[in-house]
Design a protein around this motif. Structure first.
Motif, short mmCIF file in Angstrom:
data_model
loop_
_atom_site.label_atom_id
_atom_site.label_comp_id
_atom_site.label_asym_id
_atom_site.label_seq_id
_atom_site.Cartn_x
_atom_site.Cartn_y
_atom_site.Cartn_z
N SER A 71 0.86 -1.46 -0.10
CA SER A 71 0.11 -0.13 0.07
C SER A 71 0.89 1.19 0.00
N LEU A 72 1.92 1.49 -0.91
CA LEU A 72 2.67 2.22 -1.16
C LEU A 72 2.21 3.65 -1.19
N LYS A 73 2.69 4.78 -0.79
CA LYS A 73 2.10 6.19 -0.94
C LYS A 73 3.24 7.02 -1.53
N PRO A 74 2.75 7.88 -2.31
CA PRO A 74 3.78 8.98 -2.60
C PRO A 74 4.79 9.52 -1.51
N GLU A 75 4.14 9.67 -0.41
CA GLU A 75 5.19 10.35 0.64
C GLU A 75 6.11 9.09 1.31
N ASP A 76 5.94 7.96 0.83
CA ASP A 76 7.06 7.01 1.07
C ASP A 76 8.29 6.93 0.00
N THR A 77 8.17 7.83 -0.65
CA THR A 77 9.26 8.13 -1.91
C THR A 77 10.50 8.68 -0.87
N ALA A 78 11.72 7.67 -1.09
CA ALA A 78 12.77 7.97 -0.37
C ALA A 78 13.97 7.30 -0.75
N LEU A 79 15.07 7.52 -0.33
CA LEU A 79 16.34 6.61 -0.34
C LEU A 79 16.33 5.93 0.99
N TYR A 80 16.37 4.56 0.75
CA TYR A 80 16.00 3.50 2.07
C TYR A 80 17.28 3.00 2.37
N TYR A 81 17.76 3.41 3.48
CA TYR A 81 19.12 2.54 3.94
C TYR A 81 18.78 1.43 4.80
N CYS A 82 19.71 0.55 4.89
CA CYS A 82 19.91 -0.53 5.98
C CYS A 82 20.72 -0.22 6.93
N ALA A 83 20.63 -0.91 8.21
CA ALA A 83 21.60 -0.49 9.23
C ALA A 83 21.88 -1.46 10.11
N GLY A 84 22.73 -1.64 10.47
CA GLY A 84 23.01 -2.69 11.52
C GLY A 84 23.96 -2.27 12.64
N ARG A 85 23.70 -3.00 13.99
CA ARG A 85 24.34 -2.51 14.97
C ARG A 85 25.11 -3.55 15.80
N ASN A 86 26.10 -3.39 16.73
CA ASN A 86 26.92 -4.56 17.07
C ASN A 86 26.14 -5.24 18.30
N VAL A 87 24.91 -5.22 18.53
CA VAL A 87 24.46 -5.85 19.53
C VAL A 87 22.99 -6.29 19.08
N GLY A 88 22.53 -7.49 19.56
CA GLY A 88 21.59 -8.21 18.85
C GLY A 88 19.98 -7.67 19.63
N TYR A 89 20.34 -6.88 20.55
CA TYR A 89 18.79 -6.52 21.10
C TYR A 89 18.53 -5.03 20.90
N LEU A 90 17.25 -4.78 20.93
CA LEU A 90 16.96 -3.55 20.60
C LEU A 90 16.68 -2.48 22.08
N THR A 91 17.45 -1.61 21.79
CA THR A 91 17.59 -0.58 23.15
C THR A 91 16.43 0.59 22.65
N ARG A 92 16.21 1.66 23.53
CA ARG A 92 15.27 2.34 23.39
C ARG A 92 15.85 3.54 22.33
N GLU A 93 17.21 3.24 22.07
CA GLU A 93 17.83 4.19 21.14
C GLU A 93 17.79 3.47 19.85
N TYR A 94 16.85 2.69 19.43
CA TYR A 94 17.07 2.04 17.93
C TYR A 94 16.32 2.76 16.97
#
Length: 127
Positions: A85-108
């Motif tokens: 259900s993509l919308k025109p406002e979804d238009t962007a450059l999409y980046y993948c990111a990774g972090r050196n820990v496996g859990y998600l803290t509130r800074e995710y």
């Protein structure tokens, strides 16, 4: 050092779907939490979705809830973003990111909490 390579972007009409993929190098992919961000010209990079190393926890931004799904296949060292259900406002450059820990803290949702970034894949949604 982990290298991330995104693919799957393109041009799609509003209401359509795309699936982004992010392939990671390295043998310990399951120990990295992963995320997708997006950015448009002149704006800051925006958090879209995140997933823990095991895949057991996921989070996404309100604007994509019910439309986007983040998932991962640790056997293939790949994280995905299914976008429906993509919308025109979804238009962007999409980046993948990774972090050196496996859990998600509130800074995710913060870009500074990630250690590795891909080059980005362009998603354009026409109205």
């Amino acid at each position: 050092q982990v290298q991330l390579v995104e693919s799957g972007g393109g041009l799609v009409q509003a209401g359509g779907s795309l699936r982004l993929s992010c392939a990671a190098s390295g043998r310990t992919f399951s120990t990295y939490a992963m995320a997708w961000f997006r950015q448009t010209p002149g704006k800051e990079r925006e958090f879209v979705a995140a997933i823990s190393g095991s895949g057991g926890s996921t989070y996404d931004v309100d604007s994509v809830k019910g439309r986007f799904t983040i998932s991962r296949d640790n056997a293939k060292n790949t994280v995905y973003l299914q976008m429906n259900s993509l919308k025109p406002e979804d238009t962007a450059l999409y980046y993948c990111a990774g972090r050196n820990v496996g859990y998600l803290t509130r800074e995710y949702v913060q870009t500074w909490s990630y250690d590795y970034w891909g080059q980005g894949t362009q998603v354009t949604v026409s109205s």
